[in-house]
Every structure is written in C-alpha cells, then in structure tokens.
Design a protein around this motif. Structure first.
Motif, mmCIF file in Angstrom:
data_model
loop_
_atom_site.group_PDB
_atom_site.id
_atom_site.type_symbol
_atom_site.label_atom_id
_atom_site.label_comp_id
_atom_site.label_asym_id
_atom_site.label_seq_id
_atom_site.Cartn_x
_atom_site.Cartn_y
_atom_site.Cartn_z
ATOM 1 N N GLY A 114 -84.638 -14.091 -62.424
ATOM 2 C CA GLY A 114 -83.108 -13.671 -62.647
ATOM 3 C C GLY A 114 -82.545 -12.898 -61.545
ATOM 4 O O GLY A 114 -81.311 -12.467 -61.655
ATOM 5 N N ARG A 115 -83.519 -12.643 -60.472
ATOM 6 C CA ARG A 115 -82.829 -11.791 -59.324
ATOM 7 C C ARG A 115 -83.030 -12.402 -58.195
ATOM 8 O O ARG A 115 -83.359 -12.057 -57.170
ATOM 9 C CB ARG A 115 -83.642 -10.333 -59.238
ATOM 10 N N GLY A 116 -82.786 -13.796 -58.063
ATOM 11 C CA GLY A 116 -82.801 -14.506 -56.806
ATOM 12 C C GLY A 116 -81.749 -13.897 -55.874
ATOM 13 O O GLY A 116 -80.702 -13.460 -56.104
ATOM 14 N N ARG A 117 -81.958 -14.041 -54.505
ATOM 15 C CA ARG A 117 -81.091 -13.546 -53.651
ATOM 16 C C ARG A 117 -79.778 -14.574 -53.341
ATOM 17 O O ARG A 117 -78.772 -14.130 -52.816
ATOM 18 C CB ARG A 117 -81.724 -13.685 -52.364
ATOM 19 N N ASP A 118 -79.945 -15.850 -54.180
ATOM 20 C CA ASP A 118 -78.719 -16.443 -53.950
ATOM 21 C C ASP A 118 -77.928 -16.371 -55.461
ATOM 22 O O ASP A 118 -76.890 -17.163 -55.562
ATOM 23 C CB ASP A 118 -78.918 -17.980 -54.056
ATOM 24 N N ALA A 119 -78.194 -15.603 -56.307
ATOM 25 C CA ALA A 119 -77.823 -15.235 -57.294
ATOM 26 C C ALA A 119 -76.542 -14.573 -57.310
ATOM 27 O O ALA A 119 -76.200 -13.665 -56.385
ATOM 28 C CB ALA A 119 -78.670 -14.328 -58.479
ATOM 29 N N VAL A 120 -75.505 -14.725 -58.413
ATOM 30 C CA VAL A 120 -74.118 -13.759 -58.361
ATOM 31 C C VAL A 120 -74.651 -12.277 -58.545
ATOM 32 O O VAL A 120 -75.285 -12.010 -59.467
ATOM 33 C CB VAL A 120 -73.141 -14.190 -59.375
ATOM 34 N N GLY A 121 -73.995 -11.488 -57.780
ATOM 35 C CA GLY A 121 -74.220 -10.001 -57.866
ATOM 36 C C GLY A 121 -75.365 -9.417 -57.360
ATOM 37 O O GLY A 121 -75.729 -8.493 -57.554
ATOM 38 N N TYR A 122 -76.166 -10.228 -56.686
ATOM 39 C CA TYR A 122 -77.389 -9.844 -56.051
ATOM 40 C C TYR A 122 -77.250 -8.812 -54.896
ATOM 41 O O TYR A 122 -77.782 -7.553 -55.032
ATOM 42 C CB TYR A 122 -77.913 -10.830 -55.316
ATOM 43 N N ARG A 123 -76.097 -8.463 -54.274
ATOM 44 C CA ARG A 123 -75.851 -7.422 -53.232
ATOM 45 C C ARG A 123 -75.570 -6.240 -53.962
ATOM 46 O O ARG A 123 -75.769 -5.105 -53.266
ATOM 47 C CB ARG A 123 -74.755 -7.903 -52.373
ATOM 48 N N TYR A 124 -74.974 -6.215 -55.110
ATOM 49 C CA TYR A 124 -74.489 -5.079 -55.894
ATOM 50 C C TYR A 124 -75.237 -4.063 -56.512
ATOM 51 O O TYR A 124 -75.351 -3.071 -56.500
ATOM 52 C CB TYR A 124 -73.089 -5.563 -56.693
ATOM 53 N N PHE A 159 -62.656 -18.333 -52.636
ATOM 54 C CA PHE A 159 -63.540 -18.718 -54.129
ATOM 55 C C PHE A 159 -64.505 -19.675 -53.543
ATOM 56 O O PHE A 159 -64.249 -20.748 -52.754
ATOM 57 C CB PHE A 159 -62.549 -19.213 -54.992
ATOM 58 N N GLN A 160 -65.781 -19.426 -53.868
ATOM 59 C CA GLN A 160 -66.931 -20.237 -53.400
ATOM 60 C C GLN A 160 -67.690 -20.787 -54.663
ATOM 61 O O GLN A 160 -67.874 -19.691 -55.522
ATOM 62 C CB GLN A 160 -67.888 -19.479 -52.612
ATOM 63 N N ASP A 161 -68.128 -21.937 -54.656
ATOM 64 C CA ASP A 161 -69.078 -22.389 -55.662
ATOM 65 C C ASP A 161 -70.380 -21.943 -55.937
ATOM 66 O O ASP A 161 -71.003 -22.006 -54.675
ATOM 67 C CB ASP A 161 -68.798 -24.139 -55.565
ATOM 68 N N ILE A 162 -70.714 -21.363 -56.909
ATOM 69 C CA ILE A 162 -72.037 -20.840 -57.168
ATOM 70 C C ILE A 162 -72.644 -21.523 -58.214
ATOM 71 O O ILE A 162 -72.249 -22.080 -59.133
ATOM 72 C CB ILE A 162 -71.875 -19.397 -57.537
ATOM 73 N N SER A 163 -73.931 -21.675 -57.962
ATOM 74 C CA SER A 163 -74.814 -22.592 -58.929
ATOM 75 C C SER A 163 -75.673 -21.503 -59.742
ATOM 76 O O SER A 163 -76.185 -20.561 -59.250
ATOM 77 C CB SER A 163 -75.881 -23.384 -58.318
ATOM 78 N N ALA A 164 -75.477 -21.737 -61.144
ATOM 79 C CA ALA A 164 -76.211 -20.656 -61.938
ATOM 80 C C ALA A 164 -77.693 -21.128 -61.995
ATOM 81 O O ALA A 164 -78.371 -20.207 -62.644
ATOM 82 C CB ALA A 164 -75.665 -20.783 -63.475
#
Length: 349
Positions: A320-330, A308-313
């Motif tokens: 809304g599509r930053g490369r550090d955003a959640v779900g970017y790879r999928y 589990f890793q801490d993610i900043s919103a």
C-alpha cells in the motif's frame, strides 16, 4: 601580549595582499618563512639563467648546445612555470603562493588545513559557460576541474545574485571580500599559460552501502573477472564503477587514448556520444510533456491554475506504499506538530 603585538604580531595588523595570513606561515620572530625560502630559490635560479634573455635567443642557444627535443621541451615548460610564478608573486606584492604547511590556521591542530574556495572570477566564468554558451554541466565540470554538484550550486546562486542585482538589492560586498581574503582561492586567469587550475577531484566514486561487506567469491582462473562481475557479486542491481562515477566520459577518453586514437578521432567519438545523450534527453522530455498533456487537465483560475491528473488505485503496491500511490510524497505527519500534544516527558521510568 603587547610585546608580541609590537614584535612578531605586527605582521597580522595588515593582511598580505592576495594571500592567507595564518600563524603557521611565520616563525617566532614574525618573518614569513616561505618568502625567505623563495628568495634563496631565486638566487639559485639567477646563477644559472639570464632573466633578460628572450625566448628565441634561449631556443637558439639550446640548439647550438645540441640539446634534444625532449630536454628543450622540458626547459621551455620550466621557464613558463617560472614566468607564471613571477607574475603571481608580483600580483601578491612579492609574496609567493602558500604551501600546505602555511594553510594551517590553528597551529596546535596539525590535521586541519584550510581548503581553497572558488574565486569570484572562476564562479563568474562557470555561470557564463552554462547560461550563455549553453554547455552542459558535466562538460563544464570536466573542463574546469570543479565537481558537477558545485557547478550546479554556483549556477543557481549566481542566478539569484543576478536577479537581486536587477532588483536593486544591496549586497554585503565588503564582508564577502574580507572573507575571501582570508581563504585560499582557486583562480581563473585566461591570459596566462595555464588559465585553468583544477579545484578538486571531480570523479571520486562514493562508497555504496552494498560494497561495505567483505565477500570471498571463488572464480575460475580461466575466466576474465570484470568490474561488472564484481558489482553483481555485491548486488544484482549494482552498476559497475565505470557507470557510477560522475563523469564516465573521462574514462572513455583515457581508454581511447590508450588504444592509440588520435586527438581528432577522440573528439569525434566524444561528440557522437554527447549528441546521442542530448537526443535521448530531448526525446525523454518530449514523452514526458506528451504524457502530461494526455493525462492532466488544467482548470484556469483567477489567481492560480489547478491541475488534475488521473490516478489509478491499483498502483499502491503490495504494502500500500507504492511510489506511484496517492499521498506517497507527504507521508505521516509527526504527532508533536498537532495542537494540544504534550511535547515534554511527564514521567521517568
């Protein structure tokens, strides 16, 4: 057809040892053209040289004739080349190496030529240099004249092969040998005068999309317009050619050679640069590991460990599509992978 098989085509029943066996290498009577050409060359050489004479006596004879050092060195290189060619012909059963015209498997397609592949000995040596001697990929690529991406692929495939061999899996060795026998190969012969044969250009620069446009940029005559300036004209974020090539150390070595530095000084400077690169890579890896230990929590499971890793919103970016955003790879899944979706057209407009 049977007349051809009993006549010129009988040369293709048994392939040449250590050589390709293409139609373009033979004449209409079924004779190997480069063998006839090589016999004429050997006759010409035999008239001018004595093959049984050793190297010391040849050097002494050239000294008695008063040849200068440059001519003697050129003659020595020619003799070494002839010895290597003779050894190769003996290994190939008296057949010389293929010419460019002999590497055309389709006689009607003059533009296609069969490209050489890495021999088994060369692939094994690349694997040994990277895994056992711990040499980095750029150094191995520059030493053996093989593209750095090909070296990485060879190491990965060889690792899988060694693992399969340890597991006792059966290999299709006869099939692999048959395919290699039909293709030209880049050899590796450490016992010869020239053990390394360059396989391909290793420092070709890929064409960047930003440089495909034609730009007329005015510049002052008193200003020195460098590659860095040219890169900035095409794109502010574009690096110069010296930094975008796969092996920039070769450019540095050639620049130091033109500056008059000795071989020892060039090797010393290159070693200092390599040590600096390795130190920076080790420091970057240490910071990455420390960051993972600081931001990730590992929960031990019965079969797997959950991380589990801490993610900043706030890192989603403006769209809304930053490369550090959640779900970017999928990304967004395709609709045709959903159950019940109609995948064929139902109407024509």
């Amino acid at each position: 057809m049977w007349t051809w098989l009993k006549g010129p085509g009988k040369a293709f029943r048994s392939p040449l040892p250590g050589s390709t066996n293409y139609l373009s290498a033979y004449d209409k009577q079924g004779n190997l053209m480069r063998a006839r050409r090589n016999d004429n060359k050997d006759k010409d050489r035999g008239d001018r040289s004595q093959p049984d004479e050793n190297e010391d006596s040849i050097v002494q004879r050239e000294l008695d004739e008063g040849l200068d050092d440059t001519q003697m060195e050129k003659n020595a290189v020619d003799r070494a080349t002839q010895r290597v060619e003779k050894e190769e012909r003996e290994e190939r059963g008296g057949v010389p190496r293929e010419r460019q015209k002999d590497l055309q498997p389709y006689p009607l397609n003059q533009s296609f030529r069969s490209q050489p592949v890495l021999s088994e000995e060369l692939r094994e040596q690349l694997y040994i240099q990277v895994t056992m001697f711990k040499h980095d990929l750029p150094s191995v690529a520059a030493t053996f004249g093989v593209d750095i991406r090909r070296v990485a692929a060879v190491v990965r495939l060889k690792t899988i092969e060694k693992q399969w061999e340890a597991d006792g899996k059966q290999f299709a060795k006869p099939y692999a040998d048959a395919v290699l026998a039909m293709l030209p190969q880049t050899p590796f012969k450490p016992e010869t005068a020239k053990p390394i044969t360059p396989h391909e250009p290793i420092n070709d620069l890929p064409v960047h999309p930003s440089t495909r446009q034609q730009i007329f940029y005015p510049a002052s005559e008193s200003r020195q317009f460098t590659r860095e300036d040219a890169a900035k004209v095409f794109d502010n974020k574009l690096l110069p050619a010296d930094q975008r090539i796969p092996l920039p150390m070769l450019v540095d070595l050639e620049r130091w050679k033109l500056q008059g530095l000795s071989r020892e000084d060039r090797q010393k400077k290159q070693k200092e640069k390599d040590d600096a690169v390795h130190t920076a890579a080790a420091e970057s890896e240490r910071r990455r590991v420390a960051w993972e230990q600081r931001t990730q929590r590992v929960v031990q499971g019965r079969r797997w460990d959950f991380k589990f890793q801490d993610i900043s919103a706030e890192k989603v970016g403006k769209d809304g599509r930053g490369r550090d955003a959640v779900g970017y790879r999928y990304g967004m899944p395709h609709e045709d992978r959903k159950r019940g979706m109609v995948k064929i057209p139902t109407s024509v407009e």
